[in-house]
Write a protein that holds these residues in place. Structure first.
Motif, PDB file in Angstrom:
ATOM      1  N   LEU A  23       0.800  -1.251   0.064  1.00  0.00           N
ATOM      2  CA  LEU A  23       0.155  -0.068   0.057  1.00  0.00           C
ATOM      3  C   LEU A  23       0.936   1.374  -0.057  1.00  0.00           C
ATOM      4  CD1 LEU A  23      -2.558  -1.263   2.486  1.00  0.00           C
ATOM      5  CD2 LEU A  23      -3.246  -0.769   0.038  1.00  0.00           C
ATOM      6  N   GLU A  24       1.545   1.380  -1.054  1.00  0.00           N
ATOM      7  CA  GLU A  24       2.441   2.794  -1.006  1.00  0.00           C
ATOM      8  C   GLU A  24       1.527   3.757  -1.550  1.00  0.00           C
ATOM      9  OE1 GLU A  24       5.831   1.696  -3.807  1.00  0.00           O
ATOM     10  OE2 GLU A  24       6.299  -0.082  -2.503  1.00  0.00           O
ATOM     11  N   ILE A  25       1.371   4.795  -0.732  1.00  0.00           N
ATOM     12  CA  ILE A  25       0.334   5.866  -1.113  1.00  0.00           C
ATOM     13  C   ILE A  25       0.945   6.729  -2.307  1.00  0.00           C
ATOM     14  CG2 ILE A  25       1.435   7.464   0.504  1.00  0.00           C
ATOM     15  CD1 ILE A  25      -2.110   7.168  -0.274  1.00  0.00           C
ATOM     16  N   GLU A  26       2.163   6.819  -2.500  1.00  0.00           N
ATOM     17  CA  GLU A  26       2.963   7.648  -3.634  1.00  0.00           C
ATOM     18  C   GLU A  26       2.486   6.988  -5.083  1.00  0.00           C
ATOM     19  OE1 GLU A  26       5.428   8.326   0.062  1.00  0.00           O
ATOM     20  OE2 GLU A  26       4.684   6.624  -1.198  1.00  0.00           O
ATOM     21  N   ALA A  27       2.503   5.605  -5.174  1.00  0.00           N
ATOM     22  CA  ALA A  27       2.194   5.070  -6.206  1.00  0.00           C
ATOM     23  C   ALA A  27       0.559   4.957  -6.546  1.00  0.00           C
ATOM     24  CB  ALA A  27       2.727   3.583  -6.270  1.00  0.00           C
ATOM     25  N   ILE A  28      -0.216   4.798  -5.295  1.00  0.00           N
ATOM     26  CA  ILE A  28      -1.566   4.977  -5.688  1.00  0.00           C
ATOM     27  C   ILE A  28      -2.017   6.123  -6.075  1.00  0.00           C
ATOM     28  CG2 ILE A  28      -3.979   4.876  -4.322  1.00  0.00           C
ATOM     29  CD1 ILE A  28      -2.061   2.662  -2.546  1.00  0.00           C
ATOM     30  N   ALA A  29      -1.517   7.287  -5.461  1.00  0.00           N
ATOM     31  CA  ALA A  29      -1.875   8.509  -6.113  1.00  0.00           C
ATOM     32  C   ALA A  29      -1.406   9.175  -7.272  1.00  0.00           C
ATOM     33  CB  ALA A  29      -1.273   9.800  -4.836  1.00  0.00           C
ATOM     34  N   GLU A  30      -0.221   8.679  -7.616  1.00  0.00           N
ATOM     35  CA  GLU A  30       0.178   8.845  -9.119  1.00  0.00           C
ATOM     36  C   GLU A  30      -0.604   8.168  -9.919  1.00  0.00           C
ATOM     37  OE1 GLU A  30       2.521  10.840 -11.449  1.00  0.00           O
ATOM     38  OE2 GLU A  30       3.010  10.712  -9.241  1.00  0.00           O
ATOM     39  N   TYR A  31      -1.179   6.804  -9.695  1.00  0.00           N
ATOM     40  CA  TYR A  31      -2.115   6.169 -10.601  1.00  0.00           C
ATOM     41  C   TYR A  31      -3.385   7.034 -10.749  1.00  0.00           C
ATOM     42  CZ  TYR A  31      -5.640   2.921 -12.017  1.00  0.00           C
ATOM     43  OH  TYR A  31      -6.357   2.210 -12.903  1.00  0.00           O
TER      44      TYR A  31
END
Length: 275
Positions: A23-31
């Motif tokens: 659950l990497e928030i940076e990757a989720i946000a970028e998506y």
């Protein structure tokens, strides 16, 4: 970026995320079209500025990692649900006290919880665990989330009859209850002196850990003084006190149900006094 507004569950499914460590928030946000950056902030924990289909989320680089992650999830909630507004700037109190009213801050907190504490991962790890802050800390370490958001998740989805109450020295801010308790029992406007929370709200003493307290120190019910609950309270940095209440003996709830049914029957016969 998803072509339509998606739920957190859909976003995580699209990304193939199945474990807490992913659950990497940076990757989720970028998506979702939002780039997370870190820098010192003063007067707020995070802010977001969006334009068309892109957004920049700035998070306080001085905050603990668990708070940074929740801040990112919270601002992402604004992006996914409040898009079209110019900007949001959110402080620490938004994350602690913004859990009750129906407003953008509450919705953003809920979005962050759904992203960082997804039920499919959380429930199997929390089911049946003691409703204490020791449990909350262990789950918060697993998911790298804040104590407040994790405690709310434990109460609502841990499977045991419980309640989380947020008090400040001025007033009761909000409470959440498990399905077994919600709509049946309500906390008092202020905890009584027999509670651990009352001491924390009036002094700077440290929390005692889980203690057994008489139910009428917390609960507004005519027969609350007949029962005991387990209370675990702690004081946050701004003086807010969070209290976990756990009906460890579920027979108490069964007795209260029976009592309510009996009194309801008597009131239908014209009697209005509590016995």
């Amino acid at each position: 970026m998803p072509s339509t507004i998606q739920t957190p569950e859909q976003i995580l499914a699209d990304l193939g995320i199945r474990e807490p460590e992913d659950l990497e928030i940076e990757a989720i946000a970028e998506y979702c079209g939002a780039t997370i950056r870190y820098k010192p902030l003063y007067g707020c924990e995070a802010r977001i500025i969006g334009y068309h289909d892109r957004a920049i989320i700035t998070i306080n680089s001085s905050s603990p990692r668990s708070r940074q992650r929740f801040s990112g999830g919270h601002e992402l909630g604004h992006w996914m649900r409040d898009r079209g507004q110019i900007a949001f700037k959110c402080d620490y109190q938004s994350y602690v006290r913004g859990w009750w009213a129906s407003n953008p801050e509450t919705c953003a907190n809920r979005f962050a919880s759904d992203v960082l504490l997804p039920l499919g991962m959380f429930q199997p790890r929390a089911r049946g665990l003691h409703v204490t802050f020791e449990t909350v800390r262990k789950l918060a370490d697993t998911f790298m989330t804040s104590l407040t958001s994790t405690a709310i998740r434990l109460v609502e989805h841990g499977g045991l009859p419980s309640m989380l109450v947020c008090n400040t020295p001025q007033k009761k801010e909000w409470f959440v209850a498990s399905p077994e308790v919600s709509g049946r029992l309500w906390p008092l406007a202020r905890p009584k002196q027999g509670s651990s929370a009352s001491s924390l709200l009036s002094t700077t003493r440290e929390a005692k850990g889980p203690i057994d307290v008489r139910c009428d120190n917390w609960i507004n019910h005519p027969r609350a003084d007949h029962y005991w609950i387990k209370e675990d309270s702690l004081s946050l940095r701004d003086g807010t006190v969070l209290s976990l209440l756990w009906w460890e003996d579920e027979q108490q709830l069964l007795d209260l149900d029976e009592y309510e049914e009996r009194m309801g029957s008597r009131r239908s016969d014209g009697r209005t006094d509590w016995e």
